[in-house]
Design an enzyme around this catalytic site. Sequence first.
Site, PDB file in Angstrom:
ATOM      1  N   HIS B  56       0.841  -1.256   0.448  1.00  0.00           N
ATOM      2  CA  HIS B  56       0.548   0.083   0.066  1.00  0.00           C
ATOM      3  C   HIS B  56       1.126   1.405  -0.156  1.00  0.00           C
ATOM      4  CE1 HIS B  56      -3.116  -2.660   1.064  1.00  0.00           C
ATOM      5  NE2 HIS B  56      -2.893  -3.038   2.349  1.00  0.00           N
ATOM      6  N   HIS B 218      -6.849  -4.765  -1.200  1.00  0.00           N
ATOM      7  CA  HIS B 218      -6.341  -5.582  -1.188  1.00  0.00           C
ATOM      8  C   HIS B 218      -6.123  -6.750  -2.450  1.00  0.00           C
ATOM      9  CE1 HIS B 218      -6.794  -4.476   3.089  1.00  0.00           C
ATOM     10  NE2 HIS B 218      -5.590  -5.164   3.325  1.00  0.00           N
TER      11      HIS B 218
END
Lengths: 330, 330, 216, 216
Positions: B56, B218
Amino acid sequence: MKKLINKPEDVTTEALRGVAAAHSSLVVDVDNKIISRAGGARKGKVGLVSGGGSGHEPLHGGFVGYGMLDAACPGEVFTSPVPDQMLAATKLVDGGAGVLHIVKNYTGDVLNFQMAAELAADDDIEVTPVVVNDDVAVQDSLYTAGRRGTGATVFVEKIAGALAEQDKELKKVADVAREVNERSRSFGVALTACTTPGSGQPGFELPDDEIELGVGIHGEPGRERGKHRTAAKIVDFSLDAIHSDMPLSGDLAVLVNGMGGTPLIELYVVFNEVNRVVKGLGARITRSLVGNYITALDMTGVSITVVRLTPDLTKLWDAPVETPALRWGR
Amino acid sequence: MKKLINKPEDVTTEALRGVAAAHSSLVVDVDNKIISRAGGARKGKVGLVSGGGSGHEPLHGGFVGYGMLDAACPGEVFTSPVPDQMLAATKLVDGGAGVLHIVKNYTGDVLNFQMAAELAADDDIEVTPVVVNDDVAVQDSLYTAGRRGTGATVFVEKIAGALAEQDKELKKVADVAREVNERSRSFGVALTACTTPGSGQPGFELPDDEIELGVGIHGEPGRERGKHRTAAKIVDFSLDAIHSDMPLSGDLAVLVNGMGGTPLIELYVVFNEVNRVVKGLGARITRSLVGNYITALDMTGVSITVVRLTPDLTKLWDAPVETPALRWGR
Amino acid sequence: MEKVLQVDVTTVRDWVGRIATDLEANKDLLTQLDSAIGDADHGTNMVRGFTAVTAALHDATPGTPGELLVLVGSTLISKVGGASGPLYGTAFRRAGKALGAAPDISAEALGTALAAALEGVQGLGAAAEGDKTMVDALAPAVRAYQQAQAAGASIADAADAAARAAAVGAEATIPLQALKGRASYLGARSVGHQDPGATSTSIVLAALAASLVGSD
Amino acid sequence: MEKVLQVDVTTVRDWVGRIATDLEANKDLLTQLDSAIGDADHGTNMVRGFTAVTAALHDATPGTPGELLVLVGSTLISKVGGASGPLYGTAFRRAGKALGAAPDISAEALGTALAAALEGVQGLGAAAEGDKTMVDALAPAVRAYQQAQAAGASIADAADAAARAAAVGAEATIPLQALKGRASYLGARSVGHQDPGATSTSIVLAALAASLVGSD
Ligand SMILES: Nc1ncnc2c1ncn2[C@@H]1O[C@H](COP(=O)(O)OP(=O)(O)O)[C@@H](O)[C@H]1O
Ligand SMILES: Nc1ncnc2c1ncn2[C@@H]1O[C@H](COP(=O)(O)OP(=O)(O)O)[C@@H](O)[C@H]1O
Ligand SMILES: [Mg+2]
Ligand SMILES: [Mg+2]
Ligand SMILES: [Mg+2]
Ligand SMILES: [Mg+2]
């Protein structure tokens, strides 16, 4: 082709409206496609204008602001802007001390900036162009349009911008811009091609196990195609190309630049490898940038730019800057 | 799968070495996977620790520094870190005033941070967890793990970090963190899925004319799949989901966040549309971020986060910050 | 009996209109060619330019062929960008200036105008024949025109000869290695592809020949 | 004559070794299942965990089954992360603690340990049966074990019943809608896929049964 756009032909205009809405420090002339600092020209300060095709964001508009550019002229996607834009921007930023044109070495950019400079001369504005040509992937010879301008542009704009902020004269600002360019080299590698909104097709087809070595930032294919390999080997190849052109020693600034579609975590893996190679050569990285600074739309891949610093260049690099994409010291 | 890596299992470690080499303002404990500020804990200041799966970036390591986090614990790619890491980070940043854990609402993050907090209590460190859950794509009900934490995390970390810098007590810092979370909502859209280094396969297959609406960070598929559409319609859909959950009015901070593979020019097109919708609702954007701040590896797509500001929150947002990914005022 | 047409501002307007139509029809082709050895924008660039030219000619009514071509050139410079914008813009401006203020174009004047266009392109871009650029279509076209005209051909037939030579020249760029422009970055890999700019030049000259059919 | 084996620390070591091997063999399957309704890391997570467990057991020589399982659990907590790390870690730790310091495991003690594992998982993750999680494999396994054991089955047969029930339970997650964990974000779209955690639980219990074959 899936893109977050409305119509392909409206992308650059709508993005400019977005820039205007997002950054109150900037003034955007959407019709003439000019991004400039809010506040306008400062008397006695050399104005810095850059520009080029769109699709390389944050370059150039993201580098407009205190300590860097005074104005940027974005063209259509991957198409150099037109002289009218550049002339208007030049007039806008002229504070009586002349204007520096920072031009990436592409035929289109060079020709259009050249025409703009001629028009500016008619208006009695002194313009000095500096051409950035750092990409070692291209042979610099009579048999090419010369080396492309890539990552070094960020350093040229930042460092010349810092000197201009000190109200140094145009010649000095142009000299330091050229010095940075001469001390900089870049090499780029693509894992996938990019797709322009206009064409809707990737610029080239790259099989699942191949990469383009020495790729440009416009979806131009690179100088050779090779098998995909580890980050370590990609960095070895790239820095070898750079080092054999400009031996690396002393203090270096390094930009590990994402092409637009590359995850940041991979850029850090690459940076780690660059650090390994640089150390092995007995040089050291004293300044660095890791991220998307000069992109090719959605291309995945990386370009590495190395600048051989001097104490003066380091000081100018460290000077305050306040732009959307580069900011420190204020 | 083509990635700029060496071995999939070494990505997070090597990226950490890259972070260490690139940022002298950070200390990286590569073995324990902790990124913290150079200089260590300041006595009397609440410590801020966050963490989560890698992939991320720049979240969270890119937000460690003055005015924001004290330490970040990156897990494996898309896998929450382990309690040992969090405990070590908590000890490292404790200046005697307690430690705030900023936890994105995923079962893994919540459970691991919970275990770490219990262990920290054994060491007599006061820990307050704040769970970020801003993603309106997920129904917040008994029938889900609750809303995911996404873009609001950036605002929570920045604003709580600014208050902690003033040496305010843990309760106040936790309160402002919760306040920011409560005033924030996000919605994400994917144009393509992402590919983890470990699996080598995209998380889901998305046909050329379809998009995932309400996607997570995700590679989890979104709440519904729909036909691809214009940026204007994507923004209408996203802001509708946000506005019907939290009516938008007054001064707003807006983050138009790239998922990792999205060109910046497209994010500005999206920002322009967000500005249109917000104006239509009679609200206004007074603070903004456009770029890659909380990504999902190479996913193409965008998430939009809106924070309803107050004058106090705006002041804290504007306070100086000096991290790799967010920097102003110093 | 064959009707011989005068080559005046209406003919030139027709030519420019044909260029716009033909470029639009060949937009994807030009972009594909530019995709192989460039940056995939030549079709878009040319169409953007001639769309602007069409709009400019809607608003303005230049009185002479020369004035009209100068307007075309200036519009291209202002609207196209890239390498092709200044090059084509300069070509049309120089051609227009060469024609001066005359209301009609003689066969000889057209030859001079074409030569001026070529000189403008080479002055700016410094490309020689064989460098795999638009010069490889324009230079043989100018030669073919002048030869035909010297041999007493009508303006229509000379233009037709020019168009044919341009088409041959464009195709002949395929085996060449590019030495100028973006394609030169590819080195030997530029071989085997037709140059987009030479192709658009061939389109421009085919449109000229089509507009002049029947002119003396 | 059937040789009846003692269930001691060696048996438990064997079990843990089998888990490691079987998870490695099923790594891609688990990741694929997690790709459909999660984030494509469950295979990697479990293998990372049991690789660390194998290393820990290489260095340490716990004297009792309980001590060994506590070490397994602590290692998983320290090395896995994600949702499965704390959950599996707690399961093994609780099972180990339930076994206490005894050198051998009786059929009854194993039942208590399995129940303690389940209680640990539910205490932490708050999932009920039917929520489409590892509980859907573990809970019926515990029930089947206890029923078999109450009916006088050997530890091997009871473990076999548990393994079968876990497999059935894992497969029975397919039609369920997830109410816990990452898969719950998908709402109705989680239906039609087997839960990765329930599948790995079934693998863990199949390994247990395999290690206990022949034990009384
Ligand atoms: N130096 C030059 N001289 C003449 N023509 C050139 C030169 N450089 C490029 N060209 C022509 O321009 C064409 C490309 O135009 P275009 O794609 O519109 O611009 P860009 O290369 O800037 O994207 C090439 O195919 C070539 O014919
Ligand atoms: N609250 C919960 N209770 C029990 N098991 C759960 C819970 N949440 C998730 N799980 C289990 O964890 C599995 C996912 O594990 P894993 O993929 O390793 O972690 P993550 O979801 O963090 O990526 C799911 O398939 C499910 O069986
Ligand atoms: Mg171009
Ligand atoms: Mg995970
Ligand atoms: Mg082109
Ligand atoms: Mg998972």
